[in-house]
Design a protein around this motif. Structure first.
Motif, PDB file in Angstrom:
ATOM      1  N   VAL A 119      -9.137  -8.012  21.197  1.00  0.00           N
ATOM      2  CA  VAL A 119      -7.919  -7.469  20.605  1.00  0.00           C
ATOM      3  C   VAL A 119      -7.749  -8.100  19.223  1.00  0.00           C
ATOM      4  CG1 VAL A 119      -5.446  -7.100  20.854  1.00  0.00           C
ATOM      5  CG2 VAL A 119      -6.889  -7.208  22.890  1.00  0.00           C
ATOM      6  N   ASP A 120      -7.784  -7.250  18.211  1.00  0.00           N
ATOM      7  CA  ASP A 120      -7.646  -7.675  16.809  1.00  0.00           C
ATOM      8  C   ASP A 120      -6.186  -7.454  16.468  1.00  0.00           C
ATOM      9  OD1 ASP A 120      -7.461  -7.215  13.935  1.00  0.00           O
ATOM     10  OD2 ASP A 120      -9.629  -6.872  13.872  1.00  0.00           O
ATOM     11  N   PHE A 121      -5.426  -8.535  16.310  1.00  0.00           N
ATOM     12  CA  PHE A 121      -3.992  -8.331  16.084  1.00  0.00           C
ATOM     13  C   PHE A 121      -3.396  -9.371  15.143  1.00  0.00           C
ATOM     14  CE2 PHE A 121      -1.655 -11.406  18.923  1.00  0.00           C
ATOM     15  CZ  PHE A 121      -2.748 -12.005  19.520  1.00  0.00           C
ATOM     16  N   PRO A 124      -2.583 -10.910   9.235  1.00  0.00           N
ATOM     17  CA  PRO A 124      -1.926 -10.739   7.932  1.00  0.00           C
ATOM     18  C   PRO A 124      -2.889 -11.044   6.786  1.00  0.00           C
ATOM     19  CG  PRO A 124      -1.339 -12.869   8.872  1.00  0.00           C
ATOM     20  CD  PRO A 124      -2.150 -12.148   9.916  1.00  0.00           C
ATOM     21  N   ASN A 125      -2.587 -10.488   5.625  1.00  0.00           N
ATOM     22  CA  ASN A 125      -3.274 -10.918   4.408  1.00  0.00           C
ATOM     23  C   ASN A 125      -2.575 -12.181   3.947  1.00  0.00           C
ATOM     24  OD1 ASN A 125      -4.983  -8.745   4.424  1.00  0.00           O
ATOM     25  ND2 ASN A 125      -3.572  -7.474   3.237  1.00  0.00           N
ATOM     26  N   VAL A 126      -3.300 -13.290   3.921  1.00  0.00           N
ATOM     27  CA  VAL A 126      -2.618 -14.547   3.656  1.00  0.00           C
ATOM     28  C   VAL A 126      -2.546 -14.840   2.161  1.00  0.00           C
ATOM     29  CG1 VAL A 126      -3.047 -15.536   5.912  1.00  0.00           C
ATOM     30  CG2 VAL A 126      -4.712 -15.880   4.084  1.00  0.00           C
ATOM     31  N   LEU A 311     -16.001  -4.393   0.317  1.00  0.00           N
ATOM     32  CA  LEU A 311     -14.617  -3.978   0.588  1.00  0.00           C
ATOM     33  C   LEU A 311     -14.192  -4.244   2.026  1.00  0.00           C
ATOM     34  CD1 LEU A 311     -15.940  -1.542  -1.483  1.00  0.00           C
ATOM     35  CD2 LEU A 311     -13.459  -1.330  -1.708  1.00  0.00           C
ATOM     36  N   TYR A 312     -12.924  -3.938   2.255  1.00  0.00           N
ATOM     37  CA  TYR A 312     -12.305  -4.022   3.584  1.00  0.00           C
ATOM     38  C   TYR A 312     -13.210  -3.400   4.657  1.00  0.00           C
ATOM     39  CZ  TYR A 312      -8.290  -3.347   6.819  1.00  0.00           C
ATOM     40  OH  TYR A 312      -7.413  -3.349   7.873  1.00  0.00           O
ATOM     41  N   ALA A 313     -13.711  -2.192   4.362  1.00  0.00           N
ATOM     42  CA  ALA A 313     -14.527  -1.473   5.338  1.00  0.00           C
ATOM     43  C   ALA A 313     -15.843  -2.194   5.615  1.00  0.00           C
ATOM     44  CB  ALA A 313     -14.801  -0.060   4.846  1.00  0.00           C
ATOM     45  N   SER A 315     -16.394  -5.308   5.482  1.00  0.00           N
ATOM     46  CA  SER A 315     -16.102  -6.455   6.308  1.00  0.00           C
ATOM     47  C   SER A 315     -15.761  -6.019   7.743  1.00  0.00           C
ATOM     48  CB  SER A 315     -14.983  -7.228   5.619  1.00  0.00           C
ATOM     49  OG  SER A 315     -14.136  -7.802   6.517  1.00  0.00           O
ATOM     50  N   ASP A 316     -15.162  -4.842   7.889  1.00  0.00           N
ATOM     51  CA  ASP A 316     -14.860  -4.367   9.246  1.00  0.00           C
ATOM     52  C   ASP A 316     -16.127  -3.980  10.018  1.00  0.00           C
ATOM     53  OD1 ASP A 316     -12.348  -4.684  10.291  1.00  0.00           O
ATOM     54  OD2 ASP A 316     -11.484  -3.026   9.147  1.00  0.00           O
ATOM     55  N   VAL A 317     -17.122  -3.433   9.315  1.00  0.00           N
ATOM     56  CA  VAL A 317     -18.388  -3.132  10.007  1.00  0.00           C
ATOM     57  C   VAL A 317     -19.038  -4.439  10.444  1.00  0.00           C
ATOM     58  CG1 VAL A 317     -20.709  -2.163   9.778  1.00  0.00           C
ATOM     59  CG2 VAL A 317     -18.757  -0.958   8.754  1.00  0.00           C
ATOM     60  N   ARG A 339      -0.635   3.781   9.335  1.00  0.00           N
ATOM     61  CA  ARG A 339      -1.050   4.314   8.034  1.00  0.00           C
ATOM     62  C   ARG A 339      -2.515   4.020   7.722  1.00  0.00           C
ATOM     63  NH1 ARG A 339       3.787   1.863   4.656  1.00  0.00           N
ATOM     64  NH2 ARG A 339       3.356   0.251   6.207  1.00  0.00           N
ATOM     65  N   GLN A 340      -3.126   3.142   8.535  1.00  0.00           N
ATOM     66  CA  GLN A 340      -4.551   2.888   8.323  1.00  0.00           C
ATOM     67  C   GLN A 340      -5.425   3.762   9.224  1.00  0.00           C
ATOM     68  OE1 GLN A 340      -5.881  -1.183   8.004  1.00  0.00           O
ATOM     69  NE2 GLN A 340      -4.002  -1.853   7.026  1.00  0.00           N
ATOM     70  N   SER A 341      -4.870   4.835   9.769  1.00  0.00           N
ATOM     71  CA  SER A 341      -5.668   5.546  10.776  1.00  0.00           C
ATOM     72  C   SER A 341      -6.909   6.214  10.198  1.00  0.00           C
ATOM     73  CB  SER A 341      -4.831   6.513  11.605  1.00  0.00           C
ATOM     74  OG  SER A 341      -4.175   7.383  10.785  1.00  0.00           O
TER      75      SER A 341
HETATM   76  N1  ARG Z   1      -5.315  -7.603   6.926  1.00  0.00           N
HETATM   77  C1  ARG Z   1      -5.126  -6.209   7.159  1.00  0.00           C
HETATM   78  C2  ARG Z   1      -3.786  -5.761   6.579  1.00  0.00           C
HETATM   79  O1  ARG Z   1      -2.903  -6.586   6.409  1.00  0.00           O
HETATM   80  C3  ARG Z   1      -5.135  -5.854   8.623  1.00  0.00           C
HETATM   81  C4  ARG Z   1      -6.434  -6.167   9.306  1.00  0.00           C
HETATM   82  C5  ARG Z   1      -6.561  -5.443  10.604  1.00  0.00           C
HETATM   83  N2  ARG Z   1      -7.812  -5.671  11.252  1.00  0.00           N
HETATM   84  C6  ARG Z   1      -8.962  -5.127  10.857  1.00  0.00           C
HETATM   85  N3  ARG Z   1     -10.043  -5.468  11.519  1.00  0.00           N
HETATM   86  N4  ARG Z   1      -9.041  -4.275   9.891  1.00  0.00           N
HETATM   87  O2  ARG Z   1      -3.639  -4.593   6.283  1.00  0.00           O
END
Ligand code: ARG
Length: 577
Positions: A119-121, A124-126, A311-313, A315-317, A339-341
Motif C-alpha cells: 500500500v503506497d500511501f 507527500p512531496n517534502v 520524471l515522476y513516471a 520513478s514510478d516504473v 486527479r492523478q488517475s
Molecule cells: N508525491 C506525490 C504527490 O504528492 C504522490 C505519490 C504517490 N505515489 C506514487 N507512487 N506515485 O503528488
C-alpha cells in the motif's frame, strides 16, 4: 465458520451447484435489501439456467435438495422466478454471537490464502509542512493497511515521499543566496518554507532563475557531494515535521523509500522501455505513447526530458519493479488524489506491457477535501491550512466541552480525551465519505454526538464500557464472556446479534474493494441497533441472572465489534467522554 457469512454461504451454495448440476458457478449470495425476504439471497440460479438450460424455479428446487445450510439457516424459500431466500436460524445466531463475545477476534479467522499487498500511501512531496491536502491519503491508506492486516494479509505500507523533485532545485538555489543558519537551527521547517517561497517566487518571475534551479536539481541528481549533504539535511528536517504529524495520528509505515531511493534504476527503466519498443524519442524527450488506446488520452507518458532529467513516471516504473522483485506482491495499491488517475492508467498500462501482469495494480483515487463553503480549504487569509493546525483546531473545539463535563480530570487527561475525540472525528469524517467525490469539511457535522460520526461511535463504546464497570461494582467481579449461546428474546436483541455477525464481511469487502467507508457504514449500523436494545432491554436490571449475563455478553460482543472495526480504521477509543 470463518466469521465471514457471505463467504461461508457462497462456499456451501457453490458446493451444492457442483454436486447437483456438475458446474462451477457463482451462486451470487447477497444480503437482502428487505428484511421481509430474509437475511441473504442466492441470485445465481437465473444465470445458471441461462447457461445450462431449464426452468429456473425447478433448478432452484433441485439446488435446495443438495444445499446443506441446516445448521445456519431456517428452511430456504424459493421466490419469484428462481431466487432463493435465506433466513439465519435464531439458534445459530445466538450461538455465534455468544462466540463473538468470548473471542478477541470476534470469531473472524485470518484468511486462508493470505495475499501480499503493497500500500503506497501518504507520500507527500517534502520540503514544506504537511497540509490538509495530505490528510486523505494518509488516513485512507492507513485504514486499508490495518484492515488488510487484521484479515491476515501480508502488507507493506510504504510512504513514497517525493524527496527528489524540483522543489529541491529551488531550495538549493535559495539556500545558496539567502541561507540563515540561525533561523534554520531555531525553526528548521519554517526556514525551509521561507527559502522555498523565496526561490519559487524568484523562479516564477525570472526564467533565468528557473533555469538555475533546474541546474541545481540536475547537479544534485548527478551526485554533487555538497548538494547531496544539504539535501540530506533538508529531507531530515521535513521528515521530522511529517513524523510529528504521523505520531499524532498514530500512523506508521513499514518502509519510507522516497523517490530518491530509486534514482539509480531510472536510466535502466528508460533503456528497457526503449528496447521493448514501448517508448520512443519525440522532440528530444522520451515518452511512452498510447496511440492505439484512445482511453489513455492523446498525451504520452513522459519518462525522460530533453535535458536528460527523469520524471515522476520514470520513478514510478522503477518503484513498481523494485516492489515486485522485493515482495512478489499480489496487489499494489496507490492511495493518491483522483486527479492523478490518467497518470496511473498510463503507468499500469506500461507495467502490463512490460510483462508485470501477475500483479493487480490499483489506484485508489480520492476526491478533495473542501471548506464548508464548497471552495478549496484555506485559512482566512487564503493560505494553505497545515495539518498540524487542523488537528489543533479539532482539539481546541472539544476541550471546553470535556473540561465542563469532567472538571475533576487533570488537564492532561482532558487534553487526551479531547484529542481522541477530535482526531477521531476528523479521521472518521474523512473515511466515511464516498471515496471519489469531493467533500465539505464541516466541523459542526463531524463533531456531532449524533449521526454517522466518530464521536457517536466512540460514545456507543463508552456506554458499554460503563455498563461493564457497573456490572463489576454490583456483582463483585468483572464479567467474563464464556462463549455460551446468548438468550435472544426481544426483537432488538436478535437484530443486534444478527448485525454483529457481519463484521467479517464488512472488513472483507472494504479490503477487497479498497473502500473503508464500508466499515464506517457497518459500524454505524451496529451502534444504531445498540441503542434500541439498550433502551428496551434492561441489562443489569434483567429479570433473571441468566438473561442479565446474556445481555451483558451481547453488550460485550457489540463492544468487541466496535473495537475491532474502529481499530481497523485507527479511530482512537475511550473509556469515558
Ligand atoms: N508525491 C506525490 C504527490 O504528492 C504522490 C505519490 C504517490 N505515489 C506514487 N507512487 N506515485 O503528488
Amino acid at each position: 465458520m470463518s466469521g465471514r457469512l457471505v463467504e461461508e454461504l457462497t462456499r456451501r451454495a457453490a458446493l451444492a451447484m457442483r454436486e447437483v448440476f456438475e458446474v462451477d458457478a457463482d451462486p451470487e449470495v447477497r444480503p437482502t435489501n428487505d428484511p421481509r425476504f430474509g437475511d441473504y439471497q442466492i441470485n445465481g440460479v437465473l444465470p445458471l439456467a441461462r447457461r445450462i438450460g431449464g426452468n429456473p424455479r425447478q433448478l432452484a428446487t433441485r439446488l435446495l435438495e443438495g444445499l446443506d445450510l441446516g445448521d445456519m439457516c431456517l428452511p430456504p424459500e424459493i421466490a419469484g422466478p428462481g431466487f432463493i431466500n435465506l433466513r439465519l436460524d435464531p439458534f445459530w445466531v445466538a450461538r455465534e454471537a455468544g462466540r463473538v463475545a468470548s473471542d478477541p477476534r470476534a470469531n473472524i479467522s485470518p484468511v486462508q490464502a493470505p495475499q501480499c499487498v503493497v500500500v503506497d500511501f501518504s507520500s507527500p512531496n517534502v520540503a514544506k509542512r504537511m497540509h490538509v491536502g495530505h490528510l486523505r491519503s494518509t488516513i485512507i491508506g492507513d485504514a486499508l493497511v490495518r484492515t488488510l492486516r487484521f484479515l491476515g494479509h501480508r502488507v507493506v505500507g510504504d510512504n513514497h515521499v517525493g524527496d527528489w523533485g524540483t522543489q529541491f532545485g529551488i531550495l538549493l538555489w535559495a539556500w545558496e543566496r539567502h541561507a540563515d543558519q540561525a533561523a534554520l537551527d531555531a525553526d528548521p521547517i519554517g526556514e525551509l518554507e521561507r527559502l522555498y517561497k523565496l526561490g519559487s517566487e524568484a523562479a516564477k518571475a525570472d526564467p533565468q532563475v528557473a533555469d538555475a534551479c533546474r541546474a541545481e536539481l540536475a547537479a544534485l541528481q548527478a551526485g554533487d557531494p555538497e548538494r547531496l549533504a544539504l539535501w540530506k539535511r533538508f529531507v531530515a528536517i521535513s521528515r521530522a515535521d511529517a513524523e510529528a504529524i504521523y505520531a499524532r495520528l498514530g500512523v506508521s509505515f513499514d518502509t519510507w523509500h522516497g523517490e530518491s531511493f530509486y534514482h539509480e534504476r531510472l536510466a535502466g527503466v528508460v533503456e528497457r522501455l526503449c528496447e521493448r519498443g514501448l517508448a520512443r524519442e519525440s522532440e528530444g524527450a522520451i515518452a511512452v505513447f498510447f496511440d492505439e488506446d484512445g482511453d489513455l488520452g492523446g498525451t504520452p507518458l513522459l519518462v525522460q526530458k530533453s535535458d536528460g532529467a527523469y520524471l515522476y513516471a520514470t520513478s514510478d516504473v522503477a518503484t513498481a519493479e523494485y516492489r515486485i522483485e522485493t515482495y512478489a506482491p499480489d496487489r499494489i495499491v496507490y492511495v493518491v488524489d483522483v486527479r492523478q488517475s490518467l497518470h496511473f492508467k498510463q503507468l499500469f498500462a506500461t507495467l502490463e506491457a512490460l510483462g508485470y501482469d501477475q500483479v493487480r495494480f490499483e489506484h485508489v483515487g480520492f476526491g478533495m477535501m473542501l471548506g464548508a463553503d464548497g471552495r478549496p480549504f484555506r485559512t482566512r487569509d487564503g493560505g494553505t491550512v497545515t495539518l498540524a493546525a487542523l488537528l489543533e483546531e479539532a482539539e481546541e473545539r472539544i476541550l471546553p466541552i470535556v473540561a465542563e463535563k469532567w472538571p475533576d480530570a487533570s488537564e492532561d487527561e482532558q487534553r487526551d480525551i479531547a484529542r481522541r475525540v477530535g482526531y477521531g472525528a476528523v479521521k472518521y469524517a474523512d473515511l466515511s465519505q464516498n471515496l471519489t467525490t469531493d467533500y465539505r469539511f464541516d466541523w459542526d457535522k463531524f463533531l456531532a454526538a449524533e449521526g454517522n460520526t466518530g464521536p457517536y461511535l466512540q460514545y456507543a463504546l463508552v456506554r458499554i464500557r460503563s455498563v461493564l464497570r457497573e456490572y463489576e461494582v454490583r456483582v463483585g467481579r468483572p464479567f467474563v464472556a464464556d462463549g455460551a449461546p446468548l438468550r435472544l428474546e426481544a426483537d432488538q436483541e436478535r437484530e443486534l446479534a444478527t448485525e454483529l455477525l457481519k463484521l467479517g464481511d464488512a472488513l472483507d469487502s472494504a479490503a477487497r474493494l479498497s473502500r473503508p467507508h464500508i466499515v464506517c457504514e457497518y459500524l454505524f449500523g451496529v451502534a444504531r441497533r445498540f441503542s434500541p436494545f439498550y433502551a428496551a432491554c434492561p441489562i443489569l436490571g434483567a429479570p433473571d441472572e441468566g438473561l442479565r449475563d446474556s445481555r451483558v455478553a451481547l453488550a460485550v460482543a457489540t463492544a468487541r465489534t466496535l473495537e475491532i472495526g474502529l481499530d481497523c480504521l485507527n479511530i482512537p477509543l475511550l473509556d469515558r467522554m
